[in-house]
Design an enzyme around this catalytic site. Sequence first.
Site, PDB file in Angstrom:
ATOM      1  N   HIS A   1       2.111 -12.450  13.456  1.00 57.16           N
ATOM      2  CA  HIS A   1       2.884 -13.065  14.437  1.00 57.16           C
ATOM      3  C   HIS A   1       2.723 -14.637  14.484  1.00 57.16           C
ATOM      4  CE1 HIS A   1       6.188 -13.254  17.236  1.00 57.16           C
ATOM      5  NE2 HIS A   1       5.981 -12.103  18.019  1.00 57.16           N
TER       6      HIS A   1
ATOM      7  N   THR B   1       0.942  -1.155  -0.037  1.00 56.80           N
ATOM      8  CA  THR B   1       0.104   0.022   0.212  1.00 56.80           C
ATOM      9  C   THR B   1       0.830   1.294   0.056  1.00 56.80           C
ATOM     10  OG1 THR B   1      -1.796   1.176   1.284  1.00 56.80           O
ATOM     11  CG2 THR B   1      -0.283  -0.159   2.395  1.00 56.80           C
TER      12      THR B   1
END
Length: 410
Positions: free
Chosen positions: A380, A324
């Site tokens: 994560h 982005t």
Amino acid sequence: MDVIMPQLGETVTEGTVTRWYKKVGDAVKADEALFDVETDKVSTEIPAPAAGVLAEILVAEGITAKVGTRLAVIREAGTVSAPAATASVATPSRPQTARSRPQAGAPERLSPVVRKLVAEHDLDPDAIKGSGRDGRITREDVIGHIAARRAAPRGAGPVAMRTEPPAPYIASGAHSTIQLNNVRRRTAEHMARSWSTAPHVLQAAEADFHRVELARREMGGEWKRRAGFPLSYLPFIARAVAIALKKFPNLNATFDGAQLALHRRINLGIAVDLNFEGLVVPVVKDVSAKSLPQIAREIHDLAARARAGKLKPDEMTEATYTITNNGAFGTLFTAPIINTPQVAILSTDAIRKKPWVIESPEGDSIAIRPVGMLAQTFDHRAVDGAYSAAFLRELKTVIESRHWTQDLQS
């Protein structure tokens, strides 16, 4: 072979058939235009999945169907006789004869794109002249009507400007309310689901874009003359990301239940703003196999057609990593939300001139360099901080050390 309503984007669930290019009994070639479909994000032409004869049309023009719905049937040539084919022509759920067909503004005759525009601008569909089949209102009809309203002087009667606030904007006492359009609503749902599912971690590193800038200065003028558009930083970043992902494949991955699917292909989703009305993420596929000029042209083409609502179905699928880019607005730092089931997303912000320490065997010095932030959010569950940090280091190294002028000449 069944022809089904395609998936036109990760969050799209339905589409409207707006035109059939063939009628029942016609011969069909593989990959030639078969029908047009509109969703709340795109309007696109769908090719035939196979060669043969169009034996049945199960969903007529103007009808909205869910993704995966059977729209038509293609059979091998010679297996469909003309009388049988003619008898199999499907009709809409509501008969549409010359006397009984619904008015142009009837809700069932408005595609998702048109419904969104009509609601957002508080338009009366009966006041819009439709240019589509049976008077159907198209996206272009609505846009033209909006332009005419804006251009009309105050007091000009025929355009019928409304005096009350438009429907999406509702004033009430000390606050006002703006209703979310379909693109924004579905994006919100997907981002909320991603945020609640994936444990987000953000890391960032600054990179010196000096070598990239040298290539842009040396080749940019000739590039613009040949390609017709300026050479931005984004293609260089996309190329560098593809190079770095080869060394860190666990970030070029998606979650598949409790498993992590590592992808051999590097398909980069490029977030494109739709003039502040939402965003879509077209996909540049097999980036590692493409040259820098190819990547630049494809990003430009996809972004232009995304804003025009002309993306093809397969141009919004199979992304393995997303970029982005908010740099055009001068942002310093952005913490993006992961586009699940992907496991990472990179934000690139403004590249500014600033003092930068140059290390060399002769000693350190300070120079003015174009410097930008590379901010990666990762899941994560998929990788740890050290893995993500090592990827950012590799990405930074590629950007700072590659001979980009040679890449542009390839």
